[in-house]
Design a protein around this motif. Structure first.
Motif, short mmCIF file in Angstrom:
data_model
loop_
_atom_site.label_atom_id
_atom_site.label_comp_id
_atom_site.label_asym_id
_atom_site.label_seq_id
_atom_site.Cartn_x
_atom_site.Cartn_y
_atom_site.Cartn_z
N TYR A 421 0.77 -1.15 -0.08
CA TYR A 421 -0.01 -0.07 0.18
C TYR A 421 1.02 1.12 -0.01
O TYR A 421 0.65 2.47 -0.53
CB TYR A 421 -1.04 -0.07 1.32
CG TYR A 421 -2.14 -0.83 0.85
CD1 TYR A 421 -3.09 -0.31 0.20
CD2 TYR A 421 -2.33 -1.95 1.25
CE1 TYR A 421 -4.43 -1.15 -0.20
CE2 TYR A 421 -3.58 -2.83 1.19
CZ TYR A 421 -4.41 -2.22 0.42
OH TYR A 421 -5.62 -2.93 0.00
N ASN A 429 -4.21 -3.35 -3.24
CA ASN A 429 -5.27 -3.95 -3.46
C ASN A 429 -5.28 -5.29 -4.23
O ASN A 429 -6.19 -6.24 -4.23
CB ASN A 429 -6.39 -2.93 -3.90
CG ASN A 429 -7.02 -1.78 -3.06
OD1 ASN A 429 -6.98 -2.04 -1.89
ND2 ASN A 429 -7.32 -0.89 -3.88
N THR A 462 -10.28 -8.26 -4.20
CA THR A 462 -10.51 -7.25 -3.38
C THR A 462 -9.63 -7.71 -2.04
O THR A 462 -9.83 -8.86 -1.68
CB THR A 462 -11.92 -7.34 -2.88
OG1 THR A 462 -12.54 -8.27 -2.74
CG2 THR A 462 -12.58 -6.07 -3.95
N ALA A 483 -11.98 -0.67 0.62
CA ALA A 483 -12.32 -1.73 -0.36
C ALA A 483 -13.29 -2.89 -0.03
O ALA A 483 -14.05 -3.34 -0.78
CB ALA A 483 -10.76 -2.36 -0.94
#
Ligand code: MN
Length: 752
Positions: A421, A429, A462, A483
Motif C-alpha cells: 500500500y 489492493n 479485493t 475496499a
C-alpha cells in the motif's frame, strides 16, 4: 520582562543583518494591544508572546517568524485585525497570525472527534507554512512551562493533548529538544508521582556517576585528539519521560535500565564521524547489535548520527552518538534547522515557491507531512485518522526497498501488505503474496531494515477485510476498509437485486431499477442501490419493497417452498442424527457416485501454477476455489496442500517459511469446472429448514457433495456442506443467497 533590544541582540548572534525596525514595531504593537491584560499567573499578558518570541530565537529563526511569535495572540485576544496587521507587517505575517488564531479556537476540545479535526487543521496549516508549527510549538511550550497557574481541571487536558499530539509532532518534525521538554512537562502533570520519583533517582544516579562520566569524557577527548580528530564531547542523561516509557514498555525496574547515560561526540566532517567510531571501537568493547548508522540511512525525520554502545570502565553500558555539527543542529531543531541553512529568510521568498517557511521539499519530514495530509482526504472518519496518525507519530521506522531499489519507509512492525500500500493503493489492493529478499514469505511477516520486498499481485481481487489486522499503517488500513466496504456493499446490492426480481415475479409485477425508484423514498432511503443493499443484507423484507412500489400487494411468503412428493419424483429423503427427516430436491444433492467422480476429477488435475510438476497437489479440507488467494504448503514426501490465504490453519506454518510456496490458479483457457468448498450454516431447527436451504443451493447452481449436521442448541442446527461451485464469486453468491433464507441464522466459509 525582556526588553526589545535584548530580543534584537539574541537574533543578531546568529543573523547579524536583522531587520530591527520590524521587530521593534511588532514588540510595541503587541504590548499596546494586550495593554493591561493579565495571565493566570498575574503577570502582564504581554510576557507570554514575548517568551514565545524568545523560544523562537533559541531555534535560530528569522525576525519575521519571531515577529509572528510576538503577534500570535493579538487577533484572538485584542482589538487587532488581520487587515491592520497586514497593513503594518505585510501579508505574510498577517496570514500566519490569522492561521494561528484559527488553530487556537480549536484548542482543548475534549471530544475525540473534535480533537481529530483539530489535528487535521493543524497539519493542513503546517503544510501551508511550517512556521505555523514552529510558533504553535513555541506557544505550547511556554504554556506548558507555566501550566501550574492554570486551574487543575484544565491542566490534565492540556498536558494530555501535549503528550498525544504536540510532542510526537515535534519529534516527527525532527525537533528533539522541543519534544523532550514537552514530554517531560506533560509527564509532570499527568503522573506527578512517577515524575518525582524518577527525577530524584536520576539526580542521585548522576551524582553517583559524576566521576566516571568525567573520566570517560576526558578519555574520549584525549583519544580523539591523539588521532587528530577535533571533537566536542559531552555526556547527557536520559530524560524522566523517556526513562519511564522504557521502564513501562520493557517492564524493567529503574536499576535494570542500562543506558541512562550517553555521550555525544560532535565533529566537523562526515569523515570524522567514521574515524571517531574507529577510535571508540578500538578502545572499548562494543555491545553487539547496538550499532546503527543513521548517516547512510537517515531516519524519516531527517535525523542523522552514528549510534554505538560500548562497555564502559565499570562494566556499564554507555551509548555514544557521533555526528557532525550540522547533523547536530538538525537533530536539535529539526525542520527549523532546514530554515537556518537556507540562504534567504523564508519571508523574502515568493509566496508558494517553496514548501513554506523554508522547510525543504526534499526533507523526509516534509514527505511524511504530505503523505499524512493525503490520507486526510482518503480517510472518511476523523477518529480513525487521529488513531492512525498518533500511531505513526510514535513508531520508529524500518526502511525497505522495491526490487528496483526505491526506498520505502514504514513504521516498525509493518508487513508486506503495508509495503504494497505504501508503494501504491492499487498494488496493495491486488497484493496476494510477497517475496522478501527473493523468498516467498507469509504476508504477516514483520519487515526488517534493508529488506527487499517484491509484491506478488493478482487482478480482480479485493483485499480481505481480515487484513486490517495484518497492517500497521493508516494508509493500508483505510484502503482495506474502503475496499471491503465497497465489495460487501456491491455483493449485497447484487443479491438484493436478485431477491427483488423474484419477489416482484411472485407478485406478478415487472421489476426494474426505474420501477424500484418509486418506492425508494417510502422505504426511507435515498438511492436505489441503498435499497438493493438493504434487501441483500436482510434489513428490508422483499415484500415490503413490493408494497412500497405497489401498495395494494398483499404478500406471498411460503408460497415458494414446494410441497413434498413421492420418492422417485426427483426429491431425496435425508435423515439427520436426531432422526428428523428432510426432503430435498434432487438437483441440489449429488448422488454419491456422481460426487465421487466429480471429486476425483477435481483432484486429478489441479490447475495450480507455481508447484513443481512432480509434486502431488491437494486442497485443504475447507477447499479453495478460483478467486481465492491461495498459498501452498509443502510437506516432504507428501506433496503440496493448497489453502485459501485466510485459512487459520496457515498460522501453524508461520515459523517454517521454507514450506510456503507461491501458487496461483492456472485456469485460463481451461474448460469451466467445479471446485470444492465447505460452508457452515447455522439453521433454525424447524421442519422444512434443510429443504429450503437445499433448494436455494440448487437454485443458485451449486452441488451439494456431502452434508453433516449437529444440533448445537435446542433451536439451532449446524450444517457443514461440502459444495461444488464454479468460483469464488459463485460461492459468495450462494453464501449471500443462504443468508437471505428465513431458516438460516448464519452462513460462513468453513475455516480449516
Ligand atoms: Mn499564546
Amino acid at each position: 520582562m525582556m526588553r526589545q533590544y535584548e530580543l534584537v541582540e539574541r537574533i543578531q548572534r546568529y543573523k547579524p543583518q536583522v531587520n530591527e525596525a520590524l521587530l521593534n514595531k511588532a514588540y510595541v504593537y503587541a504590548m499596546q494591544k494586550h495593554g493591561d491584560q493579565k495571565r493566570a499567573s498575574g503577570d502582564p499578558y504581554f510576557s507570554h508572546p514575548l517568551e514565545v518570541a524568545a523560544i523562537l530565537t533559541e531555534m535560530h529563526l528569522d525576525e519575521s517568524t519571531v515577529a509572528v511569535g510576538l503577534l500570535h495572540d493579538t487577533i484572538e485576544d485584542t482589538s487587532a485585525t488581520r487587515r491592520e496587521i497586514e497593513e503594518m507587517f505585510g501579508e505574510d505575517i498577517g496570514r500566519l497570525v490569522e492561521g494561528l488564531t484559527k488553530l487556537k479556537k480549536l484548542d482543548l476540545v475534549s471530544k475525540r472527534a473534535a480533537q481529530a479535526e483539530n489535528l487535521r487543521k493543524l497539519l493542513l496549516a503546517i503544510a501551508d507554512d511550517v512556521r505555523v508549527l514552529l510558533v504553535k510549538l513555541a506557544d505550547r511550550l511556554h504554556n506548558m512551562r507555566t501550566l501550574d497557574y492554570v486551574p487543575p481541571h484544565k491542566r490534565a487536558r492540556i498536558a494530555e493533548e501535549t503528550m498525544d499530539i504536540y510532542a510526537p509532532l515535534a519529534g516527527r518534525m525532527g525537533m528533539q529538544d522541543m519534544r523532550e521538554e514537552l514530554e517531560d512537562l506533560a509527564f509532570r502533570h499527568i503522573n506527578p508521582e512517577a515524575y518525582r520519583t524518577i527525577t530524584d533517582r536520576l539526580a542521585e544516579l548522576g551524582e553517583y556517576n559524576r566521576e566516571t562520566l568525567g573520566d570517560i569524557t576526558v578519555t574520549l577527548k584525549d583519544r580523539l585528539a591523539e588521532n587528530g580528530i577535533e571533537a566536542e564531547v559531552y555526556s547527557r542523561q536520559k530524560k524522566p519521560w523517556s526513562v519511564f516509557r522504557k521502564m513501562e514498555s520493557k517492564a524493567l525496574s529503574f536499576e535494570q535500565l542500562s543506558d541512562v547515560f550517553g555521550f555525544r561526540i560532535i565533529v566537523d566532517k562526515v569523515d570524522d564521524c567514521y574515524r571517531a567510531l574507529g577510535v571508540v571501537h578500538r578502545k572499548w568493547n562494543t555491545v553487539p547489535g547496538r550499532f546503527k548508522d543513521y548517516i547512510s540511512t537517515p531516519k524519516q525525520n531527517d535525523y542523522r548520527s552514528i549510534h554505538t554502545t560500548i562497555v564502559g570502565p565499570s562494566k556499564q553500558r554507555v551509548e555514544l552518538q557521533i555526528r557532525t555539527r550540522e547533523m547536530h543542529e538538525v537533530a536539535e531543531y529539526g525542520v527549523a534547522a532546514h530554515a537556518i541553512y537556507k540562504d534567504k529568510p523564508a519571508a523574502e521568498k515568493a509566496n508558494g515557491q517553496d514548501a513554506g517557511g523554508g522547510i525543504s521539499k526534499d526533507s523526509n519530514a516534509y514527505a511524511w507531512l504530505r503523505r499524512t495530509i493525503e490520507s486526510l482526504s482518503e480517510g472518511d472518519n476523523a477518529e480513525e485518522f487521529l488513531e492512525h496518525t498518533k500511531l505513526e507519530l510514535f513508531q520508529d521506522q524500518v526502511f525497505c526497498f522495491t526490487p528496483k531499489g526505491r526506498l520505502i519507509a514504514l513504521p516498525r512492525g509493518a508487513t508486506p501488505v503495508d509495503f504494497a500500500y505504501a508503494v501504491h493503493t492499487d498494488i496493495g489492493n491486488s497484493c496476494v503474496g510477497a517475496k522478501i529478499n527473493g523468498r516467498i514469505m507469509p504476508l504477516v511477516t514483520r519487515l526488517q531494515n534493508g529488506d527487499e520486498v517484491e509484491v506478488v499481485r493478482s487482478n480482480a481481487q479485493t483485499p480481505p477485510a481480515a487484513w486490517e489486522h495484518v497492517v500497521v499503517t493508516g494508509k493500508a488500513r483505510a484502503a482495506i476498509r474502503r475496499a471491503s466496504r465497497m465489495a460487501v456493499r456491491k455483493q449485497y446490492a447484487g443479491l438484493g437485486h436478485r431477491i427483488l426480481e423474484r419477489a416482484f415475479e411472485r407478485a406478478g409485477e415487472a421489476f426494474s431499477r426505474d420501477i424500484l425508484k418509486r418506492g425508494v423514498k417510502r422505504l426511507g432511503h435515498k438511492e436505489v442501490d441503498d435499497v438493493l443493499a438493504a434487501v441483500g443484507r436482510g434489513e428490508i423484507p422483499s415484500d415490503d419493497v413490493v408494497r412500497a412500489v405497489f401498495p395494494d400487494y398483499q404478500g406471498s411468503r411460503n408460497a415458494s417452498i414446494p410441497a413434498g412428493g413421492a420418492e422417485g419424483d426427483g426429491w431425496f429423503n435425508l435423515t439427520n442424527a436426531e432422526g428428523m427427516m428432510f426432503r430435498i430436491p434432487g438437483d441440489a444433492a449429488s448422488p454419491d457416485a456422481q460426487g465421487v467422480a466429480a471429486r476425483e476429477a477435481i483432484n486429478r488435475a489441479i490447475p495450480i501454477r507455481g508447484a513443481a510438476s512432480d509434486m502431488p497437489v491437494r486442497f485443504s479440507p475447507e477447499g479453495a476455489v478460483p478467486g481465492d488467494r491461495i498459498i501452498g504448503i509443502s510437506t516432504p514426501g507428501k506433496g503440496i496442500t493448497v489453502y485459501p490465504i485466510q485459512s487459520p490453519a496457515l498460522a501453524a506454518y508461520d515459523d517454517q517459511p521454507e514450506r510456503w510456496i507461491d501458487v496461483r490458479w492456472d485456469i485460463e483457457g481451461l474448460e469451466k469446472r467445479r471446485f470444492a468448498a465447505q460452508i457452515v450454516v447455522t439453521a433454525i431447527n424447524a421442519p422444512g429448514s434443510l429443504a429450503e436451504i437445499a433448494l436455494i443451493i440448487g437454485q443458485l447452481d451449486a452441488n451439494i457433495h456431502t452434508l453433516s449436521m449437529v444440533r448445537t442448541a435446542p433451536d439451532f442446527t449446524e450444517m457443514v456442506f461440502s459444495l461444488e461451485v464454479w468460483d469464488l464469486k459463485h460461492l459468495n453468491g450462494v453464501i449471500a443467497g443462504l443468508r437471505e433464507a428465513e431458516a438460516v441464522s448464519t452462513v460462513e466459509r468453513a475455516s480449516g
